[in-house]
Design an enzyme around this catalytic site. Structure first.
Site, mmCIF file in Angstrom:
data_model
loop_
_atom_site.group_PDB
_atom_site.id
_atom_site.type_symbol
_atom_site.label_atom_id
_atom_site.label_comp_id
_atom_site.label_asym_id
_atom_site.label_seq_id
_atom_site.Cartn_x
_atom_site.Cartn_y
_atom_site.Cartn_z
ATOM 1 N N ARG A 280 37.153 23.424 -21.617
ATOM 2 C CA ARG A 280 36.757 24.214 -20.425
ATOM 3 C C ARG A 280 35.352 23.875 -19.915
ATOM 4 N NH1 ARG A 280 39.345 28.044 -23.664
ATOM 5 N NH2 ARG A 280 41.480 28.357 -22.971
ATOM 6 N N LYS B 164 31.975 16.165 -6.688
ATOM 7 C CA LYS B 164 33.421 16.057 -6.461
ATOM 8 C C LYS B 164 33.978 15.139 -7.539
ATOM 9 C CE LYS B 164 34.030 16.863 -1.509
ATOM 10 N NZ LYS B 164 34.417 16.275 -0.214
ATOM 11 N N GLU C 26 28.820 3.489 3.711
ATOM 12 C CA GLU C 26 28.439 4.892 3.486
ATOM 13 C C GLU C 26 26.959 5.102 3.814
ATOM 14 O OE1 GLU C 26 30.664 7.135 2.947
ATOM 15 O OE2 GLU C 26 32.332 6.247 1.846
ATOM 16 N N LYS D 192 22.504 13.434 1.306
ATOM 17 C CA LYS D 192 23.678 14.027 0.651
ATOM 18 C C LYS D 192 23.267 15.283 -0.116
ATOM 19 C CE LYS D 192 27.908 13.607 -1.728
ATOM 20 N NZ LYS D 192 29.034 12.845 -2.147
ATOM 21 N N GLU E 92 32.323 22.642 0.259
ATOM 22 C CA GLU E 92 32.883 22.220 1.544
ATOM 23 C C GLU E 92 33.575 23.349 2.298
ATOM 24 O OE1 GLU E 92 34.180 18.106 1.487
ATOM 25 O OE2 GLU E 92 35.510 18.502 3.151
ATOM 26 N N ARG F 59 29.679 20.468 4.705
ATOM 27 C CA ARG F 59 29.831 19.267 3.856
ATOM 28 C C ARG F 59 30.823 18.264 4.434
ATOM 29 N NH1 ARG F 59 30.027 18.709 -2.762
ATOM 30 N NH2 ARG F 59 30.457 16.477 -2.743
ATOM 31 N N ASN G 175 32.175 13.180 5.797
ATOM 32 C CA ASN G 175 33.416 12.426 5.938
ATOM 33 C C ASN G 175 33.564 11.773 7.309
ATOM 34 O OD1 ASN G 175 34.414 12.752 3.360
ATOM 35 N ND2 ASN G 175 35.216 14.790 3.832
ATOM 36 N N HIS H 36 36.191 9.089 7.887
ATOM 37 C CA HIS H 36 37.087 9.072 6.729
ATOM 38 C C HIS H 36 38.529 9.437 7.081
ATOM 39 C CE1 HIS H 36 33.341 8.623 4.620
ATOM 40 N NE2 HIS H 36 33.888 8.716 3.430
ATOM 41 N N HIS I 219 40.996 6.948 5.799
ATOM 42 C CA HIS I 219 42.019 7.237 4.787
ATOM 43 C C HIS I 219 43.395 6.798 5.285
ATOM 44 C CE1 HIS I 219 39.429 10.486 2.634
ATOM 45 N NE2 HIS I 219 39.266 9.303 2.099
ATOM 46 N N HIS J 205 37.660 1.221 0.247
ATOM 47 C CA HIS J 205 37.347 2.490 0.899
ATOM 48 C C HIS J 205 36.249 2.307 1.965
ATOM 49 C CE1 HIS J 205 36.645 6.791 1.258
ATOM 50 N NE2 HIS J 205 35.367 6.600 0.993
HETATM 51 P P1 NAD Z 1 35.238 1.232 -8.167
HETATM 52 O O1 NAD Z 1 34.770 2.261 -9.096
HETATM 53 O O2 NAD Z 1 36.664 0.850 -8.224
HETATM 54 O O3 NAD Z 1 34.336 -0.061 -8.328
HETATM 55 C C1 NAD Z 1 34.606 -1.183 -7.526
HETATM 56 C C2 NAD Z 1 34.691 -2.477 -8.368
HETATM 57 O O4 NAD Z 1 33.378 -2.869 -8.727
HETATM 58 C C3 NAD Z 1 35.461 -2.318 -9.665
HETATM 59 O O5 NAD Z 1 36.199 -3.481 -9.897
HETATM 60 C C4 NAD Z 1 34.353 -2.181 -10.699
HETATM 61 O O6 NAD Z 1 34.745 -2.560 -12.000
HETATM 62 C C5 NAD Z 1 33.318 -3.108 -10.126
HETATM 63 N N1 NAD Z 1 31.935 -2.848 -10.529
HETATM 64 C C6 NAD Z 1 31.341 -1.641 -10.657
HETATM 65 N N2 NAD Z 1 30.031 -1.806 -10.897
HETATM 66 C C7 NAD Z 1 29.797 -3.138 -10.948
HETATM 67 C C8 NAD Z 1 28.648 -3.914 -11.179
HETATM 68 N N3 NAD Z 1 27.441 -3.379 -11.332
HETATM 69 N N4 NAD Z 1 28.779 -5.253 -11.204
HETATM 70 C C9 NAD Z 1 30.010 -5.830 -11.011
HETATM 71 N N5 NAD Z 1 31.124 -5.150 -10.755
HETATM 72 C C10 NAD Z 1 31.016 -3.811 -10.735
HETATM 73 O O7 NAD Z 1 34.966 1.649 -6.636
HETATM 74 P P2 NAD Z 1 33.780 2.426 -5.910
HETATM 75 O O8 NAD Z 1 33.721 1.863 -4.554
HETATM 76 O O9 NAD Z 1 32.555 2.484 -6.734
HETATM 77 O O10 NAD Z 1 34.337 3.921 -5.833
HETATM 78 C C11 NAD Z 1 35.522 4.230 -5.142
HETATM 79 C C12 NAD Z 1 36.050 5.525 -5.687
HETATM 80 O O11 NAD Z 1 35.082 6.538 -5.473
HETATM 81 C C13 NAD Z 1 37.330 5.993 -5.033
HETATM 82 O O12 NAD Z 1 38.221 6.421 -6.030
HETATM 83 C C14 NAD Z 1 36.885 7.161 -4.173
HETATM 84 O O13 NAD Z 1 37.896 8.143 -4.039
HETATM 85 C C15 NAD Z 1 35.737 7.693 -4.952
HETATM 86 N N6 NAD Z 1 34.745 8.421 -4.146
HETATM 87 C C16 NAD Z 1 34.369 9.628 -4.591
HETATM 88 C C17 NAD Z 1 33.414 10.341 -3.891
HETATM 89 C C18 NAD Z 1 32.933 11.655 -4.436
HETATM 90 O O14 NAD Z 1 32.213 12.367 -3.730
HETATM 91 N N7 NAD Z 1 33.266 11.990 -5.658
HETATM 92 C C19 NAD Z 1 32.840 9.810 -2.732
HETATM 93 C C20 NAD Z 1 33.248 8.561 -2.307
HETATM 94 C C21 NAD Z 1 34.202 7.854 -3.034
HETATM 95 N N1 GLY Z 2 32.024 11.934 -0.177
HETATM 96 C C1 GLY Z 2 32.058 13.138 0.553
HETATM 97 C C2 GLY Z 2 31.586 14.316 -0.216
HETATM 98 O O1 GLY Z 2 31.064 14.192 -1.295
HETATM 99 O O2 GLY Z 2 31.718 15.414 0.253
#
Ligand code: NAD
Ligand code: GLY
Length: 360
Positions: free
Chosen positions: A120, A142, A184, A226, A236, A240, A244, A247, A251, A264
């Site tokens: 939890r 998130k 972003e 942010k 949100e 917030r 997006n 987005h 999406h 993305h």
């Molecule tokens: P990812 O985590 O898939 O990383 C992209 C690629 O880069 C992967 O192959 C990873 O192994 C590689 N990588 C990571 N760091 C590296 C480094 N230093 N050197 C070499 N390679 C490296 O993708 P991302 O773009 O980081 O994140 C996308 C995800 O984030 C999605 O699932 C999306 O839904 C989520 N997201 C969440 C929020 C939130 O607020 N929580 C906001 C935006 C996106």
């Molecule tokens: N990436 C959008 C949010 O964190 O709200």
């Protein structure tokens, strides 16, 4: 090193930004809850970063283990999330545990969700390694995984104890991923800070060349914006959603093309241009701002148009399941001038259809 705070009362936390912070354990050790740490990373990052990182932690902590997840958005699932719970239970982790996410947004979102649910709720630290994760996903709490019927549909708001942003890890990031993160960064200028947008126009080539000072400033300003938004609207309820921008269109592009075809950030770039175009058609945004946005995304090697074969009906099908849809009505993030975003359902449908059709 720069330090910011996400102000959320007794759940406030710092964001540390600088070069070579990853192995400065003394900087963040005080944010561990107890002496049991499970590091979560992926198979792509284990050799360049994970192995040394875990060995470094093991010198000062009683109990450190690691989970190495498969790499990729397709593994952001409940089934793969179980690998983290398996490791926690097999190694008898108790409530005084901290999960450390070492990776991009996929690892960060999954680790945060696991931390929110294990017994939890246990401690959680974000060490984001992609630019996208450093400026967006690691901040704001998130967390979650995908379901076959929708992206990020299962999750929780769960804030970390701290975020450690080491700009040196960006040296190994593939160019396409760097550009995706820049989408972003550009978003923050458009929604909240026209001066930052101008700074980005003047410094985009330095960012593309990964100049340390430029990266640190862009990450700091993005995280500041942010953090300010999240502090006002953590879950949100309203504001917030401005984070997006682009987005909803993005999406739809990602989902219709099959996840992983468009990154993305790439889909967000094309989607943001569409949001700018719609704002212009509504008379809210100057044509020059649309042109400047297109030029900036181009400079960052990002797409500025959706896939040529994507028709308005396909857009509408995916946009109808957007999380911002309220009582069956589509709401979009649009701009009322450079640096001012609104979340609204008050736009003429004809204007939207013209943008979806790509009418010049
Ligand atoms: P990812 O985590 O898939 O990383 C992209 C690629 O880069 C992967 O192959 C990873 O192994 C590689 N990588 C990571 N760091 C590296 C480094 N230093 N050197 C070499 N390679 C490296 O993708 P991302 O773009 O980081 O994140 C996308 C995800 O984030 C999605 O699932 C999306 O839904 C989520 N997201 C969440 C929020 C939130 O607020 N929580 C906001 C935006 C996106
Ligand atoms: N990436 C959008 C949010 O964190 O709200």
């Amino acid at each position: 090193m720069r330090e910011l705070t996400v102000n959320l009362g007794d759940r406030s936390y710092p964001i540390f930004i600088g070069a070579n912070l990853l192995n400065q354990v003394e900087l963040y050790a005080r944010y561990f809850c107890g002496e049991q740490v499970l590091v979560v990373t992926n198979e792509n990052l284990w050799l360049p970063y994970g192995e040394n990182f875990v060995a470094g932690l093991a010198k000062s902590l009683n109990k450190v283990d690691s989970v190495v997840l498969p790499d990729g958005e397709q593994y952001k699932t409940l089934a793969v999330l179980n690998n983290i719970f398996d490791a926690l239970l097999e190694n008898k982790y108790n409530r005084r545990t901290t999960l450390v996410a070492l990776g991009g947004g996929v690892v960060g979102d999954m680790t945060g969700f696991a931390a929110s649910a294990y017994q939890r709720g246990v401690g959680f630290i974000q060490i984001p390694t992609t630019l996208l994760a450093q400026v967006d996903s690691s901040v704001g709490g998130k967390t979650g995984v995908n379901h076959p019927l929708g992206k990020n549909m299962i999750g929780a708001f769960y804030q970390p104890q701290c975020v450690v942003i080491d700009t040196e890890v960006l040296s190994t990031l593939p160019e396409r991923e760097l550009s995706a993160g820049l989408a972003e960064v550009i978003k923050y200028g458009l929604i909240a800070d026209s001066e930052f947008f101008s700074w980005l126009e003047a410094n985009m080539l330095r960012l593309m060349a990964r100049e340390r000072d430029a990266l640190i400033y862009a990450i700091e300003r993005s995280c500041q914006i942010k953090a300010e938004v999240v502090a006002q609207d953590e879950k949100e309820a309203g504001l917030r959603a401005i984070l997006n921008l682009g987005h909803t269109f993005g999406h739809a592009i990602e989902a219709s093309q099959g996840y992983g075809q468009w990154l993305h950030g790439e889909a967000v770039a094309a989607g943001t241009v569409m949001a700018c175009e719609l704002s212009q058609r509504l008379g809210w945004l100057d044509a020059t701002v649309v042109e400047r946005s297109v030029a900036l995304f181009n400079m960052a090697n990002l797409p500025v148009k959706p896939p040529a074969d994507m028709c308005p009906e396909t857009f509408m099908k995916y946009m109808a399941v957007d999380k911002k849809v309220l009582h069956g009505t589509l709401r979009l993030v649009l701009l009322k001038g450079l640096g001012t975003a609104v979340v609204t359902s008050e736009f003429e449908r004809d204007c939207l259809m013209q943008v979806l059709r790509g009418v010049a």
